[in-house]
Design an enzyme around this catalytic site. Structure first.
Site, PDB file in Angstrom:
ATOM      1  N   HIS A  35       0.842  -1.196   0.000  1.00 47.11           N
ATOM      2  CA  HIS A  35       0.000   0.000   0.000  1.00 47.11           C
ATOM      3  C   HIS A  35       0.879   1.247   0.000  1.00 47.11           C
ATOM      4  O   HIS A  35       1.915   1.311   0.651  1.00 47.11           O
ATOM      5  CB  HIS A  35      -1.009   0.004   1.150  1.00 47.11           C
ATOM      6  N   ASP A  76       6.174   1.691   7.189  1.00 47.42           N
ATOM      7  CA  ASP A  76       4.832   1.173   6.944  1.00 47.42           C
ATOM      8  C   ASP A  76       4.142   2.150   6.010  1.00 47.42           C
ATOM      9  O   ASP A  76       3.624   3.163   6.477  1.00 47.42           O
ATOM     10  CB  ASP A  76       4.083   1.021   8.273  1.00 47.42           C
ATOM     11  N   GLU A  92      -5.000   2.125   2.545  1.00 50.52           N
ATOM     12  CA  GLU A  92      -4.961   0.981   3.459  1.00 50.52           C
ATOM     13  C   GLU A  92      -5.103   1.424   4.901  1.00 50.52           C
ATOM     14  O   GLU A  92      -5.757   0.757   5.712  1.00 50.52           O
ATOM     15  CB  GLU A  92      -3.640   0.215   3.276  1.00 50.52           C
ATOM     16  N   GLU A  93      -4.496   2.557   5.236  1.00 47.62           N
ATOM     17  CA  GLU A  93      -4.444   3.008   6.630  1.00 47.62           C
ATOM     18  C   GLU A  93      -5.797   3.486   7.163  1.00 47.62           C
ATOM     19  O   GLU A  93      -5.920   3.751   8.357  1.00 47.62           O
ATOM     20  CB  GLU A  93      -3.402   4.125   6.778  1.00 47.62           C
ATOM     21  N   HIS A 137       4.086   4.117  12.594  1.00 49.25           N
ATOM     22  CA  HIS A 137       3.078   5.164  12.850  1.00 49.25           C
ATOM     23  C   HIS A 137       3.656   6.257  13.757  1.00 49.25           C
ATOM     24  O   HIS A 137       3.008   6.739  14.675  1.00 49.25           O
ATOM     25  CB  HIS A 137       1.800   4.570  13.460  1.00 49.25           C
TER      26      HIS A 137
END
Length: 358
Positions: A62, A178, A210-211, A321
């Site tokens: 992603h 990520d 995606e997140e 994150h």
């Protein structure tokens, strides 16, 4: 292989691409894979590079990272913001961010709050709530923000953090591992398989959003109708203080993660067996994971169409994150090796066996 990995990861992690605004990562994908296959996009902004004949094997990362958007602008020029994706408020104060305007200019700012010197004792020891934070871009009025700097409500905001080598060899610090490790792997795997005749149709893919709920994967599944989905991720490591060493399944330097289950997906058991057997045969270092929290695009892929066998390969990263995540590059290189080995193995008969239940 290693030099290409470092180059890709630097470009990708430093790109500004929050959910719904994945343009910079998509541009890198297109530039790298131009000429490597048929390029296309879906109507949400997901991007694809396809080549070959046979069962469709989707290598999906992603493109988006957790970020923010401008919610409002105060009369004296400060920005209120909304998180886009999962943030932990502990990590935010005094961190640099960039607001990307509609013209493409990036405006530097810092996440701030009322100073602790002016807080009562009862509040100083507490984490500031997200709605108590604001972004200071050095403006003095709403007019200066909008007319002078070109910042408007809804503009996307991303963390600022350079891709930086650490003192320990092959350790790197950056934002957005990520999932820029997944995007790098999708690109690098396709490039390194160029010139090989594959037993399948390889579709490298960058999904969107995606997140915020695995949204782009739903569209990707409908567009591609893959027979197998290999999801490439930057999952959280669990090898820092606070975790029992005996239960560690995401150690930096431990190799590529092979995820069997999380709350969003139970991976196809036959595919899990194939992935582990392939890693063993190829001498690829790996670590198997079962997760009680979190999720990936596999959550959407495995339920799509009539069901798509899915597996998640990951490069574990500490402190995802946040503005500063950490990886061991060697784990990423093992992920690329395993992705390549799997693509080479997934011929029509192997793919058919994954969903043969009668």
């Amino acid at each position: 292989m290693k030099d290409k990995a470092i180059s890709l990861l630097k470009q990708l992690t430093e790109a500004h691409s929050v959910p719904g605004y994945e343009d910079e990562v998509r541009d890198i994908f297109v530039e790298e894979l131009s000429g490597a296959g048929q390029l296309s996009t879906d109507k949400m902004g997901g991007v694809y590079c396809e080549r070959g004949v046979g069962p469709k094997v989707l290598l999906a990362g992603h493109m988006d990272e957790v970020g923010f958007r401008v919610q409002s602008i105060s009369l004296d020029g400060f920005l209120k913001f909304l998180p886009v994706g999962g943030w932990w408020a502990h990590t935010l104060l005094s961190q640099r961010v960039e607001v990307k305007t509609q013209s493409g200019e990036k405006i530097l700012g810092v996440i701030s709050s009322r100073p602790p010197h002016f807080l009562p004792d009862s509040q100083r020891s507490k984490v500031m709530a997200m709605d108590a934070l604001f972004i200071d871009i050095g403006a003095e009025s709403r007019a200066e923000v909008e007319a002078g700097l070109g910042v408007n409500i809804g503009d996307p905001i991303a963390p600022v953090s350079a891709f930086t080598p650490m003192a320990k060899r092959d350790y790197y610090l950056a934002k957005a591992f990520d999932n820029r490790v997944g995007m790098a792997c999708a690109i690098q795997t396709a490039l390194e398989l160029l010139g090989e005749e594959l037993p399948n149709t390889l579709v490298s893919c960058g999904t969107v959003q995606e997140e915020v709920g695995l949204r782009g994967a739903k569209v990707a599944a409908a567009k591609v109708s893959p027979d197998v989905a290999i999801v490439l991720e930057g999952p959280p490591a669990d090898d820092s203080p606070g975790f029992p060493k005996s239960e560690c399944q995401g150690k930096l330097g431990g190799g590529v993660q092979i995820r069997m289950q999380d709350p969003t997906a139970i991976m196809n058991p036959k595919l899990v067996e194939l992935v582990i057997a392939t890693a063993e045969e190829e001498g690829i270092r790996y670590q198997v994971t079962m997760r009680s929290s979190g999720g990936t695009d596999a959550g959407s892929f495995h339920q799509a169409n009539e069901g798509i066998p899915a597996i998640v390969l990951g490069t574990p990263a500490r402190y995802i994150h946040s503005h500063n995540a950490m990886i061991d590059l060697n784990d990423y290189l093992e992920m690329v090796k395993l992705a390549k080995a799997l693509v080479r193995k997934l011929d029509a008969e192997t793919v058919a066996k994954l969903t043969r239940y009668l």
